[in-house]
Design an enzyme around this catalytic site. Structure first.
Site, PDB file in Angstrom:
ATOM      1  N   ARG A  19     -75.936 -10.700   2.841  1.00  0.00           N
ATOM      2  CA  ARG A  19     -74.881  -9.570   3.268  1.00  0.00           C
ATOM      3  C   ARG A  19     -76.407  -8.796   4.165  1.00  0.00           C
ATOM      4  O   ARG A  19     -77.774  -8.684   4.873  1.00  0.00           O
ATOM      5  CB  ARG A  19     -76.711  -8.162   1.871  1.00  0.00           C
ATOM      6  CG  ARG A  19     -75.654  -8.341   0.674  1.00  0.00           C
ATOM      7  CD  ARG A  19     -74.514  -7.775   0.526  1.00  0.00           C
ATOM      8  NE  ARG A  19     -74.044  -7.735  -0.814  1.00  0.00           N
ATOM      9  CZ  ARG A  19     -72.740  -8.575  -0.910  1.00  0.00           C
ATOM     10  NH1 ARG A  19     -72.717  -9.456   0.318  1.00  0.00           N
ATOM     11  NH2 ARG A  19     -72.106  -8.116  -1.944  1.00  0.00           N
ATOM     12  N   HIS A  22     -66.112  -9.272   6.408  1.00  0.00           N
ATOM     13  CA  HIS A  22     -66.539  -9.268   4.799  1.00  0.00           C
ATOM     14  C   HIS A  22     -65.326 -10.066   3.618  1.00  0.00           C
ATOM     15  O   HIS A  22     -65.333  -9.208   2.754  1.00  0.00           O
ATOM     16  CB  HIS A  22     -66.926  -7.868   4.304  1.00  0.00           C
ATOM     17  CG  HIS A  22     -67.833  -8.393   3.531  1.00  0.00           C
ATOM     18  ND1 HIS A  22     -69.286  -7.779   2.931  1.00  0.00           N
ATOM     19  CD2 HIS A  22     -68.060  -9.302   2.470  1.00  0.00           C
ATOM     20  CE1 HIS A  22     -69.647  -8.128   1.727  1.00  0.00           C
ATOM     21  NE2 HIS A  22     -69.000  -9.423   1.224  1.00  0.00           N
TER      22      HIS A  22
HETATM   23  P1  NAP Z   1     -77.733 -16.815  -6.546  1.00  0.00           P
HETATM   24  O1  NAP Z   1     -76.827 -17.789  -6.978  1.00  0.00           O
HETATM   25  O2  NAP Z   1     -78.190 -15.907  -7.143  1.00  0.00           O
HETATM   26  O3  NAP Z   1     -79.142 -17.471  -5.072  1.00  0.00           O
HETATM   27  C1  NAP Z   1     -79.797 -16.930  -4.502  1.00  0.00           C
HETATM   28  C2  NAP Z   1     -80.647 -17.402  -4.036  1.00  0.00           C
HETATM   29  O4  NAP Z   1     -81.329 -17.176  -3.600  1.00  0.00           O
HETATM   30  C3  NAP Z   1     -81.291 -18.510  -5.151  1.00  0.00           C
HETATM   31  O5  NAP Z   1     -81.752 -19.936  -4.152  1.00  0.00           O
HETATM   32  C4  NAP Z   1     -82.708 -17.958  -4.852  1.00  0.00           C
HETATM   33  O6  NAP Z   1     -83.695 -18.679  -5.225  1.00  0.00           O
HETATM   34  C5  NAP Z   1     -82.594 -17.860  -3.250  1.00  0.00           C
HETATM   35  N1  NAP Z   1     -83.134 -16.261  -3.207  1.00  0.00           N
HETATM   36  C6  NAP Z   1     -83.685 -15.328  -3.409  1.00  0.00           C
HETATM   37  N2  NAP Z   1     -84.571 -14.994  -3.385  1.00  0.00           N
HETATM   38  C7  NAP Z   1     -85.562 -15.328  -2.307  1.00  0.00           C
HETATM   39  C8  NAP Z   1     -86.974 -15.399  -1.490  1.00  0.00           C
HETATM   40  N3  NAP Z   1     -87.529 -14.272  -1.012  1.00  0.00           N
HETATM   41  N4  NAP Z   1     -87.034 -16.052  -0.850  1.00  0.00           N
HETATM   42  C9  NAP Z   1     -86.112 -17.537  -0.619  1.00  0.00           C
HETATM   43  N5  NAP Z   1     -85.414 -17.727  -1.474  1.00  0.00           N
HETATM   44  C10 NAP Z   1     -85.027 -16.468  -2.077  1.00  0.00           C
HETATM   45  O7  NAP Z   1     -76.680 -15.924  -5.748  1.00  0.00           O
HETATM   46  P2  NAP Z   1     -75.252 -16.913  -4.972  1.00  0.00           P
HETATM   47  O8  NAP Z   1     -74.369 -16.634  -6.468  1.00  0.00           O
HETATM   48  O9  NAP Z   1     -75.512 -18.105  -4.609  1.00  0.00           O
HETATM   49  O10 NAP Z   1     -74.571 -15.348  -3.912  1.00  0.00           O
HETATM   50  C11 NAP Z   1     -75.419 -15.376  -2.184  1.00  0.00           C
HETATM   51  C12 NAP Z   1     -75.102 -14.253  -1.980  1.00  0.00           C
HETATM   52  O11 NAP Z   1     -73.398 -14.271  -1.615  1.00  0.00           O
HETATM   53  C13 NAP Z   1     -74.994 -13.199  -2.786  1.00  0.00           C
HETATM   54  O12 NAP Z   1     -76.115 -11.957  -3.364  1.00  0.00           O
HETATM   55  C14 NAP Z   1     -74.186 -11.774  -1.572  1.00  0.00           C
HETATM   56  O13 NAP Z   1     -74.785 -11.016  -1.018  1.00  0.00           O
HETATM   57  C15 NAP Z   1     -73.321 -12.982  -0.820  1.00  0.00           C
HETATM   58  N6  NAP Z   1     -72.092 -13.455  -1.086  1.00  0.00           N
HETATM   59  C16 NAP Z   1     -71.315 -12.428   0.499  1.00  0.00           C
HETATM   60  C17 NAP Z   1     -69.842 -13.208  -0.243  1.00  0.00           C
HETATM   61  C18 NAP Z   1     -69.138 -12.543   1.452  1.00  0.00           C
HETATM   62  O14 NAP Z   1     -67.910 -12.952   0.794  1.00  0.00           O
HETATM   63  N7  NAP Z   1     -69.832 -12.663   2.525  1.00  0.00           N
HETATM   64  C19 NAP Z   1     -69.248 -13.302  -1.129  1.00  0.00           C
HETATM   65  C20 NAP Z   1     -69.672 -13.416  -2.547  1.00  0.00           C
HETATM   66  C21 NAP Z   1     -71.533 -13.558  -2.504  1.00  0.00           C
HETATM   67  P3  NAP Z   1     -84.142 -20.018  -6.674  1.00  0.00           P
HETATM   68  O15 NAP Z   1     -83.218 -20.691  -6.734  1.00  0.00           O
HETATM   69  O16 NAP Z   1     -85.396 -20.549  -6.292  1.00  0.00           O
HETATM   70  O17 NAP Z   1     -83.665 -18.399  -7.468  1.00  0.00           O
END
Ligand code: NAP
Length: 314
Positions: A229, A277
């Site tokens: 994001r 995006h």
């Molecule tokens: P997720 O499964 O919720 O994983 C989030 C990761 O971030 C986890 O490993 C978490 O740690 C870590 N994290 C959260 N807060 C943190 C902090 N303060 N310090 C360090 N690490 C932290 O999310 P996801 O499904 O992989 O998706 C990630 C992001 O990708 C989404 O939130 C979205 O914004 C983005 N996205 C973008 C697109 C695009 O087209 N550009 C498409 C899809 C998603 P833990 O494992 O320890 O909990």
């Protein structure tokens, strides 16, 4: 009959959703969000993108909210719905596969100076390289966020021969990936990486996390891929790091304001590739399959993956 209301893509695409659910789960009643004949008390599940504030709270028997996107800020920004209702993120195999493909492309582009060659071609200039490129095995790629998408990206990059590191909030063990976790290990992690791939959720803790000072700690030649994001990166700091040459290149898919305004300096910043995006957009059939799997699991009383945790903010 279990009832799903859909607000995703508007009236034009609603017939497609209806046809998909009719095939996958014929016993599900599928209704359009703005259907004036639908009693809100009938709704069990809501599949949504940017629901108007207050609308979810007005559905008294809602059992779960299903986000059509992997990010959930578009739902969480409405404080009115009960946080006891499960909110489920999108994140099935197609979402992970597309993200892994995009990041592999972005990291290879940075490895082989694609932003520079693209600018030279646009200017009709035959420029020489500044230094020999690293090999993929020499490039240290650090993934910030080892969740559903971060782990898929880590697998793809290690398979492609990159030296992969990861950083998350809690401890993880991933084969072939050097894992760091928590605030206390962040500086050590960054100092080991050439390229950072941001796959963190946008939360109070992550907003503004990637600053000039952080980018300055990367190994040279350094790069940034932001597919999470926009607000996680301080845009003015990113521009400064690019202009001063501290950051060698960036591939950006997400921004503070989307669509990226036509007067944004990022369009013309040196060694930047901008995409609108599009890193990972699963097809409607893939999303419908995940929705049906989720509803079936919830109906059986099972725990479901990809559930938003209000206490953590992601
Ligand atoms: P997720 O499964 O919720 O994983 C989030 C990761 O971030 C986890 O490993 C978490 O740690 C870590 N994290 C959260 N807060 C943190 C902090 N303060 N310090 C360090 N690490 C932290 O999310 P996801 O499904 O992989 O998706 C990630 C992001 O990708 C989404 O939130 C979205 O914004 C983005 N996205 C973008 C697109 C695009 O087209 N550009 C498409 C899809 C998603 P833990 O494992 O320890 O909990």
């Amino acid at each position: 009959m279990t009832c799903l209301v859909v607000r995703a893509g508007g009236s034009r695409v609603f017939p497609h959703w209806k046809a998909l659910f009719a095939e996958l789960m014929p016993e599900l009643e599928v209704r359009e969000w703005d259907d004036p004949t639908l009693d809100p008390a009938r709704i069990d599940y809501a599949l949504v993108w940017q629901p108007e504030p207050g609308r979810l709270a007005a559905m008294p028997n809602l059992r779960a909210i299903l986000s059509v996107a992997a990010g959930v800020e578009h739902v969480v920004c409405d404080p009115s719905w009960s946080r006891a209702i499960p909110l489920i993120r999108m994140g099935e195999e197609e979402t992970r596969g597309q993200m892994a493909d995009y990041v592999l492309w972005a990291v290879l582009s940075l490895l082989r100076d694609a932003p520079r060659w693209q600018a030279a071609q646009a200017a009709g200039q035959w420029v020489r390289r500044e230094r020999p490129p690293l090999l993929s095995s020499e490039m240290r790629v650090g993934i910030m966020g080892l969740g559903s998408l971060g782990r898929a990206v880590a697998r793809r990059l290690t398979a492609a021969g990159f030296d992969v590191l990861g950083w998350s909030r809690t401890e993880h063990t991933i084969e072939g990936v050097s894992c760091f976790w928590g605030e206390s290990q962040r500086a050590a992690f960054v100092a080991e990486c050439h390229v950072l791939v941001c796959l963190l959720p946008e939360t109070e803790q992550t907003r503004g996390l990637i600053t000039y000072e952080l980018l300055e700690q990367l190994r040279q030649p350094s790069g940034l891929v932001n597919v999470a994001r926009g607000p996680i990166v301080v845009e003015a700091d990113l521009l400064r790091a690019l202009e001063e040459g501290i950051l060698h290149g960036a591939v950006l898919d997400v921004f503070d304001h989307e669509p990226l305004p036509s007067d944004s300096r990022l369009w013309h910043a040196p060694r930047v590739m901008v995409t609108p995006h599009v890193a990972s957009e699963a097809s409607r059939p893939a999303r419908a399959r995940q929705v049906v799997q989720t509803i079936r699991a919830l109906e059986r009383g099972e725990a479901v993956p990809l559930r938003y945790d209000p206490a953590l903010g992601y």
